[in-house]
Design an enzyme around this catalytic site. Structure first.
Site, PDB file in Angstrom:
ATOM      1  N   PRO A   2       0.800  -1.203   0.000  1.00 34.80           N
ATOM      2  CG  PRO A   2      -0.519  -1.429   1.835  1.00 34.80           C
ATOM      3  CD  PRO A   2       0.751  -1.873   1.261  1.00 34.80           C
ATOM      4  CD  GLU A   3       2.744   3.117  -4.358  1.00 36.75           C
ATOM      5  OE1 GLU A   3       2.798   4.306  -4.716  1.00 36.75           O
ATOM      6  OE2 GLU A   3       3.052   2.184  -5.101  1.00 36.75           O
ATOM      7  CE  LYS A  58       4.595   4.780   0.613  1.00 34.18           C
ATOM      8  NZ  LYS A  58       5.828   4.174   0.062  1.00 34.18           N
ATOM      9  NE  ARG A 277      10.964  -1.203  -4.957  1.00 34.35           N
ATOM     10  CZ  ARG A 277      10.005  -0.621  -4.254  1.00 34.35           C
ATOM     11  NH1 ARG A 277      10.267   0.461  -3.560  1.00 34.35           N
ATOM     12  NH2 ARG A 277       8.800  -1.112  -4.220  1.00 34.35           N
TER      13      ARG A 277
END
Length: 288
Positions: A2-3, A58, A277
Site C-alpha cells: 500500500p501506498e 503510509k 525497483r
DNA sequence: CACTTGACCTGTCCGC
DNA sequence: TGCGGACAGGTCAAGT
C-alpha cells in the site's frame, strides 16, 4: 502493497466500520507483527473504545479512548480487514476474500465486544502494529523524518521542488520514493507520475528543471487523487477494510504494462531497473 | 551528510 | 513435475 491512496482507502473504510466499537480481546502471533507486552495491552487496549482513525504517509493510526493509539504499517502485503456480524452470503464476490478469515497470513485478530473482528493479515511479515501513547507518536523515528503530505491543500509546487534539494545527486525516482522528501509515494505512483510529467526516472534530481518539478507536482497529486477515487490499486494482495479490491490498475498508464502501447504515443512500454525497483517507462516520452 | 545495497519474509512465476 | 532464481506495492541498517 500500500501506498498513500491504498492506506487512505483503508483509513476511510475503517473510519466507517470501527469507530465507537469496544475492544474485547487481542490475539497475535509473533512479536514482530505485534511487539507490545501483555500488561500494556491489558491496561490500555482491552475495554478501550476506538475514537478515530488517522493516516500519516503510509502509516495508519487507530486512536483509542485510553489515550493510546494502534500505529499500523502495512508495508508490502499487510491488510486490515473488518468482518462484521453478518458475513456476505454464499456466492457473493467478496466471499473468498473475507469469509475464511482468519487464514495462515493472519497475524493479529482484534475482537470487539459485539463479536465482530478486525484482522491484520500479512503474508511477508514486514508489517507491524504497535500500541503507543497517542502523545508519543510524534516522537517515533519515522514520524520525525517523514516529509509533507502531498495532497494537503497547503502544499505548494514551490515547497515540492524545495524538498528535493537534499537529494540533488540521486535519481528522481529514488528521491520520490524517499519518505523524508515527500510522504506516501511508492513504486506505482512514482512510475505513473513520472510518465505523466514525461521525466525519465533515472534523471538526476539536479538536472530537473523548475517547469518539470511543477508538472511532476501536478501529475503526482492528480494520479493519487484518482487512485483514492478508485479505491487504490490491487495487483496482488491489496484489499481494503471491507475485503474489496481497488480498481486503479484499470487506469494505470505504465505500471505493470510492459509490452503494451504507451497511451500517449503508442510506443511499447518497457520495464527497467531504477533505484533497485522494477520501473516502467515509455522510452519515447521519457528520455534521459 | 548523501547515496547505494542488502536484509527482512513468504509466495509465485518463469526457465531449465 | 521439480528445482533454482528472480521478483513482488516498503523501510531500515549497514556499507562506501
Amino acid at each position: 502493497m500500500p501506498e498513500l491512496p491504498e492506506v487512505e482507502t483503508v483509513r476511510r473504510g475503517l473510519s466507517n466500520l470501527i469507530i465507537g466499537r469496544t475492544i474485547k480481546s487481542v490475539i497475535h502471533d509473533t512479536a514482530k507483527s505485534f511487539p507490545n507486552d501483555d500488561q500494556t495491552v491489558k491496561s490500555f487496549m482491552i475495554q478501550a473504545k476506538v475514537s478515530g482513525v488517522r493516516r500519516r504517509a503510509k502509516v495508519l493510526m487507530i486512536d483509542l479512548s485510553t489515550s493510546y493509539t494502534l500505529v499500523v504499517h502495512l508495508k508490502m502485503t499487510g491488510q486490515l480487514v473488518y468482518v462484521g456480524e453478518t458475513r456476505f452470503g454464499a456466492g457473493h464476490p467478496s466471499d473468498s476474500l473475507v469469509n475464511q478469515l482468519p487464514d495462515k497470513s493472519t497475524r493479529v485478530v482484534i475482537e470487539f465486544t459485539d463479536h465482530t473482528n478486525l484482522y491484520f493479515n500479512d503474508q511477508r511479515k514486514f508489517g507491524w502494529i504497535k500500541l503507543v501513547p497517542t502523545a508519543e507518536i510524534s516522537e517515533m523515528a519515522f514520524m520525525k523524518k517523514v516529509g509533507p503530505e502531498p495532497l494537503e491543500d497547503t502544499f505548494t509546487p514551490a515547497q515540492f521542488a524545495e524538498r528535493f534539494k537534499r537529494r540533488a545527486n540521486t535519481s528522481i525516482k529514488a528521491a520520490l520514493l524517499d519518505q523524508s522528501v515527500i510522504a506516501g509515494v511508492g513504486n506505482i505512483y512514482a512510475d505513473e507520475s513520472l510518465w505523466g510529467a514525461k521525466i525519465h526516472p533515472k534523471r538526476l534530481v539536479k538536472t530537473i528543471k523548475p517547469a518539470e518539478f511543477k508538472k511532476l507536482y501536478i501529475e503526482l497529486r492528480s494520479v493519487m487523487n484518482l487512485a483514492i477515487e478508485k479505491g487504490g490499486s490491487s495487483n496482488h494482495t491489496y484489499i481494503n477494510a471491507e475485503g474489496k479490491k481497488g480498481s486503479y490498475m484499470d487506469f494505470a498508464r505504465v505500471f505493470r504494462r510492459e509490452g503494451l502501447a504507451c497511451p500517449r504515443c503508442g510506443t511499447t512500454i518497457i520495464k527497467i531497473r531504477v533505484a533497485g525497483r522494477g520501473t516502467h517507462i515509455c522510452p519515447h516520452c521519457q528520455r534521459l
